[in-house]
Design an enzyme around this catalytic site. Structure first.
Site, PDB file in Angstrom:
ATOM      1  N   LEU A 533     -56.965 110.045  61.867  1.00  0.00           N
ATOM      2  CA  LEU A 533     -55.990 109.939  60.907  1.00  0.00           C
ATOM      3  C   LEU A 533     -55.851 111.282  59.349  1.00  0.00           C
ATOM      4  O   LEU A 533     -54.454 111.237  59.645  1.00  0.00           O
ATOM      5  CB  LEU A 533     -55.386 108.671  61.163  1.00  0.00           C
ATOM      6  CG  LEU A 533     -55.037 108.239  62.642  1.00  0.00           C
ATOM      7  CD1 LEU A 533     -55.083 106.645  62.713  1.00  0.00           C
ATOM      8  CD2 LEU A 533     -54.184 108.920  63.517  1.00  0.00           C
ATOM      9  N   GLY A 536     -60.727 111.692  53.582  1.00  0.00           N
ATOM     10  CA  GLY A 536     -60.666 112.008  51.679  1.00  0.00           C
ATOM     11  C   GLY A 536     -61.481 111.494  50.524  1.00  0.00           C
ATOM     12  O   GLY A 536     -63.136 111.242  52.147  1.00  0.00           O
ATOM     13  N   GLY A 539     -63.860 108.344  52.319  1.00  0.00           N
ATOM     14  CA  GLY A 539     -64.406 108.447  53.882  1.00  0.00           C
ATOM     15  C   GLY A 539     -63.303 109.232  54.572  1.00  0.00           C
ATOM     16  O   GLY A 539     -62.450 109.922  54.630  1.00  0.00           O
ATOM     17  N   SER A 540     -63.255 108.079  55.985  1.00  0.00           N
ATOM     18  CA  SER A 540     -61.979 108.935  56.780  1.00  0.00           C
ATOM     19  C   SER A 540     -61.171 107.683  57.562  1.00  0.00           C
ATOM     20  O   SER A 540     -61.934 106.412  57.830  1.00  0.00           O
ATOM     21  CB  SER A 540     -62.226 109.738  57.980  1.00  0.00           C
ATOM     22  OG  SER A 540     -63.480 110.702  57.926  1.00  0.00           O
ATOM     23  N   VAL A 541     -60.180 107.801  58.029  1.00  0.00           N
ATOM     24  CA  VAL A 541     -59.237 106.886  59.041  1.00  0.00           C
ATOM     25  C   VAL A 541     -59.286 107.806  60.166  1.00  0.00           C
ATOM     26  O   VAL A 541     -58.768 108.137  60.276  1.00  0.00           O
ATOM     27  CB  VAL A 541     -58.131 106.616  58.401  1.00  0.00           C
ATOM     28  CG1 VAL A 541     -57.331 105.494  59.318  1.00  0.00           C
ATOM     29  CG2 VAL A 541     -58.690 106.314  56.635  1.00  0.00           C
ATOM     30  N   LYS A 554     -61.090 102.497  58.647  1.00  0.00           N
ATOM     31  CA  LYS A 554     -61.152 103.135  57.883  1.00  0.00           C
ATOM     32  C   LYS A 554     -62.709 102.701  57.235  1.00  0.00           C
ATOM     33  O   LYS A 554     -63.629 101.874  56.920  1.00  0.00           O
ATOM     34  CB  LYS A 554     -60.271 103.209  56.444  1.00  0.00           C
ATOM     35  CG  LYS A 554     -60.908 103.305  55.011  1.00  0.00           C
ATOM     36  CD  LYS A 554     -60.879 102.914  53.849  1.00  0.00           C
ATOM     37  CE  LYS A 554     -58.535 103.075  53.805  1.00  0.00           C
ATOM     38  NZ  LYS A 554     -58.076 102.030  52.681  1.00  0.00           N
ATOM     39  N   ASP A 650     -52.701 103.532  42.804  1.00  0.00           N
ATOM     40  CA  ASP A 650     -52.588 105.242  43.836  1.00  0.00           C
ATOM     41  C   ASP A 650     -51.708 104.939  44.764  1.00  0.00           C
ATOM     42  O   ASP A 650     -51.074 104.509  45.440  1.00  0.00           O
ATOM     43  CB  ASP A 650     -54.325 104.985  44.469  1.00  0.00           C
ATOM     44  CG  ASP A 650     -54.453 106.250  44.639  1.00  0.00           C
ATOM     45  OD1 ASP A 650     -54.043 107.379  44.108  1.00  0.00           O
ATOM     46  OD2 ASP A 650     -55.232 106.854  44.790  1.00  0.00           O
TER      47      ASP A 650
END
Length: 838
Positions: A533, A536, A539-541, A554, A650
């Site tokens: 999905l 960054g 890591g990744s989702v 995640k 953020d």
């Protein structure tokens, strides 16, 4: 499909403050001062198989026999527990009991904003019909207050009407059509049907049909709109009468020169079967008819049949997709390679294509046109003058950056060749044509942006520097390999150290942990981490499924925390629960593996809906303002309602996720920081995303007001439909916050309203007020920014903005511009751990 439901009614006095006779199914009218509450205890109801719920407040039965009847009330379509107020068709038996299959909705008041259980609809004492959500917020109204309304009725042709003491119509649903027509209903000149986004999402999409002076025209929204179908009359218009298109005798009839009569005063013939026409989300206008044997509403006739058949619909293959029969492909250069476009998502889903390099008006010298022979385009309304040859047509497009493609059509006749050049500013689906006729030829020229690797200059530089590259490549490769070996050995030893350290750690010391999953379980639920999905620095989702529940997993990479520290963070975040915060379902802490499992948000992140990177239709003003309020409520909970204040640090569109109904939730607490209630400021290293950082970050002493600043940036992005930092724009316009300051100083705030949305422009005054509110949040001095509880009061109209605040923003020095960080789904710019140091 379901058993009969016995109808009942209760008669109360006209002045009854809460409930009226209209609560019975069989009563077609309602008096003033009547309130209906959307729940099973207050309203008669029918629950169908599959979860569909109907709660009528008025019902008009057509006859004493088995027949169609029109009802108005609340309607809930599965699988979501959200309700619409509208008009629907039900089947009734001789005893006026509702029977049969799922009823279709033919009009809705709140298709853009569904309401919840215990929402209310009220016919007030001064004659206005008002729909409010369960929290009392206004969702929709007829605007008929003070216009001598005597009551409300649902007519025998499905028209919801407010009438006066003389039984004349004051307001009617037929004047505000949504996406459907019933027999006897007319579209007058200027009215339109607008398709829904999907079969389960009733928000408006970009396809609509409208009545012009000579007939019915179907368009896809762009600037200008593009026509893909027209139904016109053979007669000429002679007078000034209003053109109307009426659904009657199982077809659409066009009336150019007849005086329009109130549909409620006409005795319409009784049809032998129940019918309605709907403009579908795919652009098809179909007639549906009740099938008594199957108890369904199948489409029995295609009302609109554009040129090229199914390929003539603008979204059949998405933007830039080429339709050939039932197959969709991306544009190919000379039919042998595709170096400029890629499919969106899975090619089998036919979502369209996207350019590998976006068109840049600052680099028009690198524009080129791809030639697609034997291809045509549906829109024919915008020819380019003085372009009668293919070369003239191509040059006209290359000279204007707003041109995205041209379609050149050439006709060969006895008197010579006739060429037509058609201009396209936004490219929807194209059609592949195989013509046997030698008298006609069609080609499409699509504009693409050449990258450095495509240009001749880059090729020349590559040749000149080849010897230098060869001379330095081998030593560089040797150095990189040695560094890789050293780093790999270091990471292996470090990972072994933390694994050893965590072996004896017990989970029992943490009281409120979310569910714990094994790494193997999460690998299986994500099908080997196959559907990404977003990604960054952390890591990744990935999308996954635990049982019947869809989740977002995640996977943190290069985690520097030990298990104890990681679990302490999980306990903190897992204890936070709010409707506007994304819910943490569980986690995995297995050796060096660190994973977090969140609830799945089907609409993805906010940036994809406001930066127009996914070919989506623009959000309307109501949806945008609701998203702004949702974000504020989530931040208010973090800042003011938790035991310890939490600054998110953020806030950006990538970290705002949307559910199926565009309800917003704040996500990604990886950079957040806890603040004790007795602390006025905390000292911490700079963290967050450039472009959203408040000025006080330069001092490293911050409060939760840094989130208010970031929130102000997001509000402006929502309003303007662009990124805060956009380096593809001229330098003077690249920074949205600085541009806002200049436009406010010059009294030109209207220039910043998102031009993609006509609805935004129609709510000009409200949007301008929201901009002024954003200025308050963007003040350089954090102490002068509002708290999030004050933000909510302003958004709900309880508190107003001081005029002096605007002057402080306008007169402030510009904040140093910084670069933005683009992401696809709840992505952090850095940080591989769950959070930074506290």
């Amino acid at each position: 499909t379901m058993g009969p439901v016995r109808l009942f009614f209760l008669v109360l006095a006209t002045a009854a403050p809460l409930f009226s006779a209209a609560q019975s199914f069989g009563y077609p009218t309602a008096n003033l001062s009547t309130l209906w509450i959307n729940n099973d205890a207050s309203l008669p109801h029918v629950h169908y198989k599959g979860g569909l719920v109907v709660r009528p407040i008025l019902l008009r039965s057509q006859s004493k026999y088995y027949s169609q009847s029109f009802g108005t009330g609340f309607f809930c379509a599965p699988p979501y527990d959200m309700f619409y107020f509208g008009v629907f068709i039900v089947q009734t038996d001789p005893d006026t009991r509702i029977i049969g299959g799922n009823p279709p909705v033919v009009w809705s008041a709140n298709r853009a904003r569904p309401v919840r259980e215990n929402a209310t609809v009220e016919l007030t004492s001064d004659g206005e019909l008002i729909l409010r959500d369960a929290d009392g917020s206004l969702v929709w109204s007829t605007g008929s207050s003070g216009r001598s309304v005597a009551g409300m009725v649902i007519t025998n042709i499905g028209n919801l009407v407010l009438f006066d003491l003389m039984n004349a119509t004051v307001w009617q649903s037929f004047d505000h059509p949504t996406d459907a027509l019933v027999p006897g209903q007319s579209l007058l000149e200027g009215m339109k049907l607008t398709a829904s986004t999907s079969a389960t999402n009733w928000t408006e999409n970009q396809l609509y049909a409208t009545v012009l002076s000579d007939g019915l025209y179907a368009y896809v929204a762009s600037a200008p709109p593009q026509n893909y179908y027209m139904l016109t009359s053979n007669e000429d218009k002679t007078g000034n009468e209003t053109t109307r298109v009426t659904f009657m005798n199982s077809s659409l009839c066009i009336f150019l020169n007849s005086t329009f009569k109130d549909p409620n005063s006409i005795s319409w013939p009784t049809t032998t079967s129940a019918q309605f026409i709907r403009l579908g989300y795919d652009g098809h206008l179909r007639m549906h008819e009740w099938d008594m044997a199957e108890e369904t509403w199948p489409a029995v006739e295609e009302v609109m049949k554009p040129n090229f058949g199914d390929c003539g619909f603008p979204t059949v293959c998405g933007e830039y997709g080429i339709c050939t029969g039932r197959k969709c492909t991306c544009p190919l250069q000379d039919n042998y390679s595709s170096g400029y476009f890629k499919p969106i998502g899975d090619p089998k889903d036919n979502l369209g294509c996207t350019p590998l390099t976006p068109i840049s008006c600052q680099e028009m010298q690198h524009h080129q046109l791809l030639t697609l022979d034997e291809v045509s385009y549906f829109d024919v309304n915008y020819p380019v003058e003085n372009a009668t040859t293919p070369d003239d047509c191509k040059q006209a497009c290359l000279k204007n950056c707003s041109c995205r493609a041209v379609n050149f059509r050439q006709y060969y006749g006895q008197t010579g060749t006739d060429g037509h050049c058609l201009w396209v500013t936004k490219v929807f689906s194209l059609q592949s044509i195989k013509l046997e006729s030698v008298n006609y030829k069609s080609s499409v020229f699509i504009k693409v942006q050449l990258g450095p690797s495509n240009s001749a200059a880059a090729s020349a530089r590559s040749t000149n520097n080849s010897n230098l590259i060869l001379g330095t490549a081998i030593p560089a490769i040797v150095i990189v390999v040695l560094l890789a070996i050293v780093v790999t050995l270091y990471l292996q030893r470090r990972r072994a150290y933390y694994d050893k350290k965590d072996e004896d750690f017990s989970f029992d010391q943490f009281a409120r942990m979310p569910a714990r999953f094994s790494f193997q379980k999460l690998r299986e639920c994500t099908q080997g981490f196959s559907k990404k999905l977003g990604e960054g620095g952390f890591g990744s989702v990935y999308e996954g499924k635990l049982g019947e529940e869809r989740v977002a997993v995640k996977r943190l990479e290069s985690a520097r925390q030990g298990k104890k520290e990681f679990l302490a963070e999980v306990e903190t975040i897992g204890s936070i629960e709010h409707i506007n915060l994304v819910r943490l379902i569980g986690f995995c802490a297995e050796k060096s593996q660190r994973l977090l499992v969140y609830e799945y948000m089907p609409r993805g992140s906010l940036d994809r809906w406001i930066h127009y990177r996914h070919n989506n239709a623009p959000l309307n003003w109501g949806t945008r303002s609701r998203i702004i309020l949702d974000i504020a409520k989530g931040l208010c909970y973090l800042h003011e309602e938790c035991r310890r204040k939490m600054a998110h640090l953020d806030i950006k569109p990538q970290n705002i996720l949307l559910d199926e109904n565009f309800n917003a939730k704040v996500a990604d607490f990886g950079l957040s920081k806890l603040i004790d209630r007795d602390q006025s400021k905390v000292v911490t290293v700079m963290r967050g995303t450039p472009g959203y950082l408040a000025p006080e970050w330069l001092t490293s002493q911050i409060t939760e007001k840094v989130d208010v600043y970031s929130f102000g940036v997001v509000v402006m992005e929502l309003i303007s439909g662009r990124k805060n930092i956009d380096n593809s724009l001229p330098e003077a316009s690249s920074n949205l916050t600085n541009l806002l300051r200049g436009k406010a100083r010059d009294n030109q705030l209207s220039d910043l309203i998102d031009k993609h949305s006509e609805d935004m422009l129609s709510h000009h005054e409200q949007v301008i007020q929201m901009m002024k509110f954003a200025m308050w949040c963007l003040l350089n001095d954090g102490c002068q920014r509002p708290s999030m509880s004050t933000v909510i009061k302003v958004l709900e109209g309880v508190t107003s903005i001081e005029t002096a605040i605007l002057h402080r923003f306008i007169d402030a020095n510009s904040v140093m511009p910084v670069q933005d960080n683009i992401s696809a789904y709840s992505v952090q710019p850095q940080a591989s751990t769950l959070s930074g140091p506290r």
